[in-house]
Motif scaffolding. Structure first.
Motif, mmCIF file in Angstrom:
data_model
loop_
_atom_site.group_PDB
_atom_site.id
_atom_site.type_symbol
_atom_site.label_atom_id
_atom_site.label_comp_id
_atom_site.label_asym_id
_atom_site.label_seq_id
_atom_site.Cartn_x
_atom_site.Cartn_y
_atom_site.Cartn_z
ATOM 1 N N ALA A 357 0.837 -1.204 0.000
ATOM 2 C CA ALA A 357 0.000 0.000 0.000
ATOM 3 C C ALA A 357 0.869 1.251 0.000
ATOM 4 O O ALA A 357 1.986 1.256 0.540
ATOM 5 C CB ALA A 357 -0.918 -0.005 1.214
ATOM 6 N N GLU A 358 0.371 2.330 -0.589
ATOM 7 C CA GLU A 358 1.119 3.587 -0.618
ATOM 8 C C GLU A 358 1.277 4.127 0.797
ATOM 9 O O GLU A 358 0.297 4.361 1.504
ATOM 10 C CB GLU A 358 0.388 4.612 -1.481
ATOM 11 N N ASN A 359 2.540 4.292 1.219
ATOM 12 C CA ASN A 359 2.784 4.723 2.596
ATOM 13 C C ASN A 359 4.172 5.347 2.716
ATOM 14 O O ASN A 359 5.111 4.701 3.193
ATOM 15 C CB ASN A 359 2.640 3.540 3.562
ATOM 16 N N PRO A 392 7.360 -2.086 -9.861
ATOM 17 C CA PRO A 392 6.007 -1.718 -10.301
ATOM 18 C C PRO A 392 5.036 -1.465 -9.154
ATOM 19 O O PRO A 392 4.051 -0.733 -9.324
ATOM 20 C CB PRO A 392 5.562 -2.934 -11.130
ATOM 21 N N THR A 393 5.298 -2.057 -7.982
ATOM 22 C CA THR A 393 4.398 -1.883 -6.837
ATOM 23 C C THR A 393 4.691 -0.612 -6.050
ATOM 24 O O THR A 393 3.991 -0.310 -5.087
ATOM 25 C CB THR A 393 4.513 -3.090 -5.903
ATOM 26 N N ASP A 394 5.726 0.138 -6.436
ATOM 27 C CA ASP A 394 6.063 1.382 -5.734
ATOM 28 C C ASP A 394 5.066 2.494 -6.085
ATOM 29 O O ASP A 394 4.303 2.399 -7.053
ATOM 30 C CB ASP A 394 7.466 1.864 -6.128
ATOM 31 N N HIS A 395 5.134 3.566 -5.314
ATOM 32 C CA HIS A 395 4.309 4.753 -5.554
ATOM 33 C C HIS A 395 5.219 5.974 -5.644
ATOM 34 O O HIS A 395 6.265 6.030 -4.976
ATOM 35 C CB HIS A 395 3.283 4.923 -4.434
ATOM 36 N N VAL A 415 15.946 8.076 -9.626
ATOM 37 C CA VAL A 415 15.020 6.953 -9.729
ATOM 38 C C VAL A 415 15.413 6.146 -10.964
ATOM 39 O O VAL A 415 15.609 6.705 -12.047
ATOM 40 C CB VAL A 415 13.563 7.437 -9.843
ATOM 41 N N CYS A 416 15.533 4.843 -10.813
ATOM 42 C CA CYS A 416 16.051 3.990 -11.881
ATOM 43 C C CYS A 416 15.004 2.965 -12.314
ATOM 44 O O CYS A 416 14.390 2.312 -11.471
ATOM 45 C CB CYS A 416 17.296 3.250 -11.406
#
Length: 565
Positions: A357-359, A392-395, A415-416
């Motif tokens: 989850a975005e946190n 891909p699951t990052d925010h 960011v890579c």
């Protein structure tokens, strides 16, 4: 559409002839020894022939303290090497050779991933040019000579209960950790307890990684201590007349292997010393060649900056005489969330659902680890660059949190997306590294050779790990005294501890304080050239998991490898 498997991507690569890849960074064809169509070795003569060329900027890739899944150092190393081409620079990459233990275990291969891979993937992860087997043979030849010496009368008076040399195999096999040999009768040798380590943990591997020439390797092999007499005197491979034959077995293994990335960046693959008890870095010889091959030499150091990078600086650079210009710290959202202490990550299992989850607050809560690893790079006078390895699951808010943390420490960041986009996804990182490497270098070792072994250990414990001090068991204290008397006190130290924490306790996340480093035992790798204090239970022979990769790897009807990851 599903993202293709690493093996599928690797097999679709448009490989260049390696003579052309080498020529692109100034290595002429007469210095190459072909091993089939996809791999070549580089002759040691390259060190001298290339020495008068300008030196490349020297960049080491390290990381925050990783989760059990790893944070993508090899993938970032490869991606960065490719990324330099996208900003008009020539780079050479230098990485360790994978052990088949992890390849057939849980972790899988070590060729990078996605569109930042070293190819051919199968060759790299399975045998390559046989260097691992040469190390295994050299190690086990010395073991055989030890037991033959006992059988033939033990003229050196080796204490059968104080023989430190073990056999090795390049597989994960827990049943071999502790064994009894010599059973069956007088003709079958002297019964004694011993065991096996994985080949990467052999001192022969570390010795090969740190030598600078054929003659240096021969001398180092002779200095290997295999055990002690009953009065505590060290016994060496030279005294057993084993070092010469070991050097012969390593005659070809000493030459680095040249492969290429998916984008045809040259890659030197050489040696793979175990990251927990040895340097966890590729070879000095590969770097002595690569430093004169292109504008940048990008190499990787195992585990977090408290381990692989510290050893790169204080052991490898001490041996090679090379000085780094910049260091990359790979960080992931999941690693910093793990360092918040709220989540448990287990290898082979999916990430906890709440972790996805975005946190950004959780990222910020785990930031102490990143700050400490930035400090650990700066302790050595090297400019750090934070590489945010995107998943891909990052925010975006979580990436922004890491960017702000790095900026608060005065560190560049990028960011890579090199896993998905290849070198283009690391172009921003390449720009940041180029800027950092252009700054005046102030590189320094953390301790002088003349410091005592205890002073060296305490320097690492307090300055790098954040401990309040060091506690030695009586056994460890006696061993340190023995090594000082034997003349080993001038050697650097390589602290063997968990890679899952900056501390010696794998359960402590972030940047722990208020603890002391417990040294329970100390061993000496005199041939390799370091002393290693052991803190905690360090396994030098891994075991297979409940679902090892070996169960999924096979040949299809056409003889093609399937299941390799």
């Amino acid at each position: 559409m599903a993202f293709p498997l690493d093996l599928e991507i690797a097999r679709s690569a448009a490989l260049k002839p390696l003579e052309d890849v080498a020529a692109g960074v100034g290595i002429p064809s007469h210095l190459l020894e072909p091993y089939g169509e996809e791999v070549v070795k580089i002759k040691l003569a390259a060190i001298g022939e290339l020495a008068d060329r300008p030196a490349a900027k020297y960049v080491v890739v390290s990381a925050v303290t990783p989760t059990p899944l790893g944070e993508g150092k090899t993938t970032t190393t490869v991606g960065l090497g490719q990324g330099f081409a996208h900003i008009g620079k020539r780079a050479t990459v230098a990485i360790r050779q994978p052990s088949m233990g992890p390849t057939f275990g849980i972790k899988g291969g070590a060729a990078g991933g996605g569109y930042s891979q070293v190819v051919p993937m199968e060759a790299l992860n399975l045998h390559l040019t046989g260097d691992m087997h040469a190390v295994t043979a050299a190690n086990n030849l010395l073991a055989a000579m030890i037991d033959n010496h006992l059988y033939q009368g033990n003229a050196l008076d080796l204490d059968v209960h104080n023989i430190t040399w073990r056999r090795v195999a390049d597989v994960n096999d827990r049943a071999l950790r502790n064994i009894v040999i010599g059973l069956g009768g007088r003709a079958d040798g002297t019964p004694r307890q011993t065991g096996f380590d994985i080949t990467a943990a052999s001192e022969v591997m570390a010795t090969l990684a740190l030598c600078s020439s054929q003659s240096d390797l021969r001398q180092r092999l002779g200095r290997i201590v295999v055990g002690y007499t009953r009065d505590g005197t060290p016994v060496t491979a030279e005294q057993l007349h084993g070092a010469g034959s070991m050097a012969v077995l390593l005659r070809d293994a000493i030459k680095p292997n040249l492969l290429q990335t998916l984008e045809n960046t040259p890659v030197l693959v050489h040696t793979g010393p175990f990251g927990n008890i040895a340097t966890g870095n590729s070879s000095v010889i590969a770097d002595l060649i690569g430093i004169h091959a292109g504008d940048y030499l990008v190499t990787e150091a195992g585990f977090g900056a408290d381990m692989g990078a510290e050893r790169f600086f204080n052991i490898k650079c001490r041996a090679s005489g090379l000085r780094p210009d910049a260091a990359v710290i790979v960080v992931t959202v999941r690693a910093l969330k793990a360092h918040s202490g709220k989540y448990k990550i287990v290898a082979g299992r999916p990430l906890p659902e709440p972790m996805l989850a975005e946190n950004p607050a959780d990222v910020a809560e785990g930031a102490a680890n990143l700050r400490k690893q930035i400090d650990n790079i700066r302790l050595h006078g090297v400019s750090p660059v934070v590489a945010i390895n995107a998943f891909p699951t990052d925010h975006l808010s979580e990436h922004q949190a890491i960017t702000e943390i790095a900026a608060s420490q005065g560190a560049r960041s990028a960011v890579c997306t090199h896993f998905a986009d290849g070198g283009a996804g690391a172009a921003e990182l390449a720009e940041a590294v180029a800027e950092a490497a252009a700054e005046p270098s102030q590189f320094r070792f953390l301790y002088p050779d003349s410091a005592s072994l205890r002073e060296k250990i305490e320097t690492l414990a307090t300055k790098v790990y954040g401990a309040d001090g060091v506690d030695y068991t009586p056994q460890a204290a006696a061993q340190l005294d023995t090594y000082e008397r034997a003349g080993f006190g001038q050697l650097p130290v390589c602290v063997a501890k968990t890679h899952l924490s900056i501390s010696s306790d794998p359960s402590l996340k972030g940047a722990p304080t208020g603890w002391r480093l417990p040294v329970r035992e100390v061993r000496a790798s005199v041939g390799a050239g370091f002393v290693y204090p052991i803190c905690g239970d360090i396994r030098t022979m891994p075991g297979l998991g409940t679902s090892p990769a070996a169960a999924c790897i096979d040949l299809d009807e056409d003889g093609q490898i399937v299941g390799l990851s």
